[in-house]
Scaffold this motif. Structure first.
Motif, PDB file in Angstrom:
ATOM      1  N   SER A 122      -2.665  -4.577   2.702  1.00 64.11           N
ATOM      2  CA  SER A 122      -2.396  -3.618   1.810  1.00 64.11           C
ATOM      3  C   SER A 122      -3.468  -3.381   0.431  1.00 64.11           C
ATOM      4  N   ALA A 139      -0.666   7.379  -5.978  1.00 58.69           N
ATOM      5  CA  ALA A 139      -1.945   7.287  -6.274  1.00 58.69           C
ATOM      6  C   ALA A 139      -2.668   8.463  -7.313  1.00 58.69           C
ATOM      7  N   VAL A 149       1.923   1.823  -3.856  1.00 57.30           N
ATOM      8  CA  VAL A 149       0.864   2.160  -4.792  1.00 57.30           C
ATOM      9  C   VAL A 149       0.237   3.486  -4.058  1.00 57.30           C
ATOM     10  N   THR A 150       0.186   3.662  -2.928  1.00 54.08           N
ATOM     11  CA  THR A 150      -0.600   5.067  -2.626  1.00 54.08           C
ATOM     12  C   THR A 150       0.262   6.359  -2.859  1.00 54.08           C
ATOM     13  N   HIS A 175       0.550  -1.211   0.140  1.00 54.86           N
ATOM     14  CA  HIS A 175       0.050  -0.008  -0.105  1.00 54.86           C
ATOM     15  C   HIS A 175       0.752   1.144   0.088  1.00 54.86           C
ATOM     16  N   MET A 204       1.042  -7.617  -4.532  1.00 53.12           N
ATOM     17  CA  MET A 204       1.047  -7.109  -3.061  1.00 53.12           C
ATOM     18  C   MET A 204       1.444  -7.367  -2.001  1.00 53.12           C
ATOM     19  N   VAL A 227      -5.141   0.251  -0.033  1.00 49.60           N
ATOM     20  CA  VAL A 227      -5.224   0.695  -1.574  1.00 49.60           C
ATOM     21  C   VAL A 227      -6.780   0.909  -1.916  1.00 49.60           C
TER      22      VAL A 227
END
Length: 544
Positions: free
Chosen positions: A456, A377, A373-374, A370, A448, A460
């Protein structure tokens, strides 16, 4: 014996002579007794806690007792008998503490059991408390809900164990485990109460997933996108399977400068993304596939092998003497490495031939937790708004060798090119090499992590929902899960607690989910079995 806690249960109904996993009827019986002792300890723990005298020393033992009974963890009757003896001792001490507090009347059922250490007496006790006996008394629906709760807290205990050995624990998590075990210790609990407890188990499951995420990232750093060699290099070698990052970290420290290359196997693949692990240059790659391939993979591996958590299969002669267990894992045929000390594993690796040549340079990228990926974002949101990214498809969970699991590979391969595919758990091995390309600067396939890293995916999804100003169920997101053992139940209950709907589960629904229980799940959450690849993709919104 009657066991239906895993997806591979015999005939889709229950194992009655020997577990499909390989456990004997004797081992299954002793696990039932150990679970019953854990219930007694929880009754004592709650009696004291409610009176302001918490006995936190019981928390770790109860966690480990539950984890020990998860599928493919402990096949050793002697070690289970030893754990039951320890539980008997703790029960006696706990009853004394309850008595000194003037709370003896709060005890009932398994909390009052004196506890035998005679093997035959334990087997007789197991027959009286097992699923078959309870179904005759309470009916299949009540027992099905009891088992759903039991498997939820077994998975919770596994996650809590991983967090605890990294120095993190949660009063909320432990309190709920005790409360659930206390309810399970009662002769009869109403269906509506059991349903409510299962939904609360989802809340506690989310808490333990967050706890483990904090423990892993606190100790090992936030995972980073990392290219991993899916093969091997020349040299002496150790293969690490299971899930336990602490064991892998300890092994890497103890093998530094020893001329030994360390490889991951199965669910340990995501370990390569953690900064504190990948800084070790002798963590060189990943060997083999998912856990159910281990008998083939371990036989082909020319070094020592360490199994750190669940996913152990009965060993083969081809790697006898080279396979070791650690933590709660046990088998009468395997040497155990205690307390994160791996001298025997290292010696076995040095004695083995190792790899003589390098494999082809095949790669897979891990580390899309997470945090990673964030952090991008904004780019993801822009890709969605521009129409470049139409949908998110999560394909993950527990893998196994049963028929019907090619569905997950076929689903990944057939997903539209403007869909991003997220994966976690050993289910990832069904989709690796099936999803190619990039969208919005990110790979279409985002690995992930382990099943342990389900948090995670939740983080997300929450971040995307917030960015778009919608609820989770309004996101262009579809969840298709494969299940095998109890940690998958924990993750499912966490998702249901969040109100997530339309989850597809396969390759078949659990045997303990009776038609009445399934109706509740369908009516409230529209949980469904997987169908055909074409039909499911169309239902998710793929263009014809």
């Amino acid at each position: 014996m009657f066991c239906y806690q895993c997806e591979q249960t015999a005939h889709g109904t229950g194992c009655v002579d020997r577990g499909t996993c390989g456990k004997t009827a004797e081992v299954a019986a002793l696990q039932d007794v150990l679970l019953r002792r854990a219930m007694g300890l929880s009754v004592c723990a709650l009696a004291l806690a409610r009176a302001g005298h918490p006995l936190v020393a019981l928390d770790a033992f109860v966690e480990n007792a539950l984890f020990t009974t998860v599928t493919n963890v402990n096949f050793d009757a002697d070690s289970l008998e030893s754990l039951i003896g320890e539980a008997n001792r703790l029960l006696a001490e706990s009853r004394d503490a309850v008595g000194r507090a003037g709370l003896r009347n709060a005890l009932f059922g398994p909390a009052l059991a004196e506890g035998s250490t005679d093997r035959q007496a334990l087997l007789v006790e197991a027959a009286e408390i097992g699923i078959d006996a309870r179904r005759q008394n309470a009916g299949v629906d009540v027992v099905g809900l009891q088992e759903l709760l039991t498997y939820g807290i077994k998975g919770m205990a596994a996650y809590a164990h991983h967090a605890r050995i990294l120095g993190r624990h949660s009063a909320q998590v432990n309190s709920f485990i005790h409360e659930a075990l206390e309810a399970l210790a009662k002769p009869v609990v109403a269906m509506d109460q059991l349903l409510a407890l299962n939904l609360r188990c989802g809340e506690a499951s989310l808490a333990v997933l967050a706890l483990l995420d904090e423990a892993n990232t606190g100790a090992m750093g936030n995972p980073e996108p990392t290219s991993v060699l899916m093969g091997h290099k020349p040299g002496k070698a150790i293969l690490v399977s299971g899930h336990d990052l602490r064991d892998l970290a300890s092994l890497l420290e103890q093998t530094a400068g020893r001329g030994i290359n360390v490889y991951t196997h199965g669910e340990m693949l995501p370990a390569h993304g953690y900064p504190e692990l990948k800084k070790h240059s002798h963590l060189v790659g990943h060997f083999g596939g998912a856990w159910q391939d281990q008998q083939r993979d371990f036989a082909a591996f020319p070094g020592a092998i360490l199994m750190t958590t669940n996913c152990l299969m009965p060993p083969r002669e081809a790697y006898s003497g080279r396979l070791f267990t650690s933590g709660v894992v046990a088998s009468p045929d395997i040497l155990h490495a205690p307390d994160h000390k791996f001298d025997a594993v290292i010696a076995a690796a040095l004695a083995a031939p190792g790899f003589q040549e390098a494999s082809p340079d095949r790669r897979h990228t891990v580390g899309f937790g997470h945090h990673a990926v964030t952090s991008v974002a904004g780019d993801v949101v822009a890709a969605v708004k521009s129409g470049a990214l139409k949908h998110f498809l999560l394909i993950g969970g527990c893998d196994a060798a049963t028929a019907g699991r090619s569905y997950y590979s076929d689903l990944a391969a057939a997903a539209p090119k403007d869909w991003a595919v997220l994966t976690l758990g050993c289910g990832k091995f069904r989709v690796i090499d099936r999803v190619e390309g990039n969208i919005g600067g990110l790979p279409r396939l985002l690995d992930m992590g382990q099943c342990n890293d389900a948090y995670s995916a939740i983080k997300v999804a929450g971040a995307l929902a917030e960015a778009f100003g919608v609820g989770l169920n309004e996101l262009p997101l579809s969840l298709v899960l494969s299940w095998y053992e109890q940690k998958a139940v924990t993750v499912l209950l966490a998702l249901l607690h969040l109100g997530v709907r339309n989850i597809r589960i396969g390759p078949k629904l659990p045997a303990f989910v009776t038609p009445a229980i399934l109706k509740v799940l369908v009516d409230n959450f529209n949980v469904m079995a997987i169908g055909t690849v074409e039909g499911d993709l169309a239902a998710m919104g793929a263009a014809a």
